[in-house]
Design a protein around this motif. Structure first.
Motif, PDB file in Angstrom:
ATOM      1  N   TYR A  85       0.839  -1.203   0.000  1.00 15.48           N
ATOM      2  CA  TYR A  85       0.000   0.000   0.000  1.00 15.48           C
ATOM      3  C   TYR A  85       0.871   1.250   0.000  1.00 15.48           C
ATOM      4  O   TYR A  85       0.638   2.200  -0.766  1.00 15.48           O
ATOM      5  CB  TYR A  85      -0.926   0.005   1.217  1.00 15.48           C
ATOM      6  N   ALA A  86       1.900   1.258   0.837  1.00 14.89           N
ATOM      7  CA  ALA A  86       2.800   2.416   0.905  1.00 14.89           C
ATOM      8  C   ALA A  86       3.555   2.602  -0.403  1.00 14.89           C
ATOM      9  O   ALA A  86       3.787   3.739  -0.850  1.00 14.89           O
ATOM     10  CB  ALA A  86       3.780   2.247   2.068  1.00 14.89           C
ATOM     11  N   LEU A  87       3.938   1.499  -1.039  1.00 14.77           N
ATOM     12  CA  LEU A  87       4.667   1.596  -2.311  1.00 14.77           C
ATOM     13  C   LEU A  87       3.745   2.100  -3.419  1.00 14.77           C
ATOM     14  O   LEU A  87       4.147   2.951  -4.233  1.00 14.77           O
ATOM     15  CB  LEU A  87       5.252   0.231  -2.679  1.00 14.77           C
ATOM     16  N   ILE A  88       2.532   1.597  -3.459  1.00 12.95           N
ATOM     17  CA  ILE A  88       1.565   2.065  -4.456  1.00 12.95           C
ATOM     18  C   ILE A  88       1.331   3.565  -4.288  1.00 12.95           C
ATOM     19  O   ILE A  88       1.325   4.334  -5.258  1.00 12.95           O
ATOM     20  CB  ILE A  88       0.240   1.285  -4.315  1.00 12.95           C
ATOM     21  N   GLU A  89       1.135   3.998  -3.062  1.00  9.08           N
ATOM     22  CA  GLU A  89       0.924   5.419  -2.788  1.00  9.08           C
ATOM     23  C   GLU A  89       2.130   6.248  -3.228  1.00  9.08           C
ATOM     24  O   GLU A  89       1.975   7.313  -3.841  1.00  9.08           O
ATOM     25  CB  GLU A  89       0.664   5.613  -1.293  1.00  9.08           C
TER      26      GLU A  89
END
Length: 359
Positions: free
Chosen positions: A223-227
């Protein structure tokens, strides 16, 4: 002071970098320069050639040519900004320009880029070809047969071209999914992210990629990488860093990662086999030349699988991996055009023997 033309101006322009070399008739590299990527679809043909012009000018200065004798007159006629400095010399820089360019994927694109580059007057003659042909030439001998073979580039993208001894050419459009392509560094990174995202949110099966990809950037989750990619905290070009992570996870036995690596081997093998078949080369010994950052790295899972697939589908083919900078192939094509003897080829290859291609 006027300019004394070199024998050849060799250009290899890839998606991520451009190499230019001025070469004398005896095979000596007189000057060279490196520039950024050549991406007409993204920036427009005029801007891409203008960027190339700056790299050519630096190579001319490196060769000791009188850069003050270069001027920008007539650039607008070639589709460039007339304010671009050092792009059009008063006299040719070289007898022949051999430009092997990424994104010159169709013959029409080659012709249009040849017109633009030829209008700049860098050489008395100009030939533009897709950069896959530079790789193929670098993998062929200089002193006779075979003059046929197939090359597959697997770097940022994937492409394949082949030449028969009688001069027939087979190539693929190679413009991405529109033309049926799969893989390359960009494609592998996208596939790895897709599987990792679905593994974390429950839509897909588990894979170590869901943990290894964000960990590469010091992030706690997909999730953090996608963001970070979506909002620009991480620039999109950093996605290419995920390809070595994919291969490391595959080497550790992860089924999803291994399936992606094996599919890449399948894609390379099928391109090569189809090109060999279309050129009537399946029944004769023929080189299959591999290059580009992904293929030339010889990752065991990819390379061994590829060798096995080619042994099955094209048993008479021999695989050669070229790690020299592809500008070598562009320069060899120029020496071919100029009718060079054995010594210039040997001198040119010796110059690049200590160099390796970089993404």
């Amino acid at each position: 002071m006027g300019l004394t033309p070199a024998a050849a101006l060799a250009v290899d322009a890839g998606n991520s970098k451009t190499d230019v070399a001025l070469v004398s008739a005896d095979g000596t590299v007189l000057g060279s320069a490196r520039g950024g990527g050549f991406r007409p679809p993204a920036v427009g043909a005029g801007a891409a050639v203008a960027s190339l012009a700056r790299t050519v000018a630096r190579a001319a200065r490196d060769a000791g040519l009188d850069a003050a004798g270069l001027d920008a007159a007539g650039l607008d006629a070639a589709g460039l900004d007339a304010a671009e400095p050092d792009a059009r010399p008063g006299v040719p820089l070289a007898e022949h320009v051999s430009a092997c360019l990424a994104n010159a994927d169709l013959p029409r694109e080659e012709r249009e880029l040849a017109e633009r580059i030829g209008a700049l007057g860098w050489g008395r003659t100009t030939r533009v070809a897709n950069d896959t042909f530079a790789l193929l030439r670098a993998g062929l001998p200089d002193d006779g047969p075979p003059r046929h073979g197939v090359a597959v580039v697997c770097g940022a993208g994937v492409n394949c071209a082949g030449v028969a001894a009688d001069g027939r050419v087979h190539r693929f459009p190679a413009v991405g999914r529109l033309s049926g392509d799969w893989g390359g560094g960009g494609g592998l990174a996208e596939e790895a992210l897709w599987h990792a995202a679905r593994a974390e949110d429950g839509r897909g099966g588990d894979t170590e990629l869901a943990r290894a990809l964000p960990a590469h950037f010091g992030l706690p989750s997909m999730y953090a990488l996608i963001e970070a990619f979506h909002l620009g905290d991480l620039p999109g070009e950093r996605r290419h860093e995920l390809v070595p992570v994919l291969f490391a996870v595959a080497a550790g036995g992860d089924a999803v990662a291994r399936s992606l690596v094996h599919r890449q081997a399948e894609e390379i093998a099928v391109m090569a086999a189809v090109a060999l078949e279309r050129l009537d080369l399946l029944g004769t010994p023929a080189p299959v030349v591999l290059g580009g950052g992904v293929a030339a790295a010889r990752h065991p899972l990819l390379h061994d699988r590829l060798l096995a697939l080619l042994a099955e589908r094209a048993p008479l083919a021999t695989v050669h991996v070229v790690t020299a900078p592809p500008v070598l192939g562009a320069a060899l094509l120029a020496l071919d055009r100029l009718g060079a003897g054995p010594a210039p080829y040997a001198r040119l290859r010796a110059h690049y023997a200590g160099h390796t291609a970089r993404a």
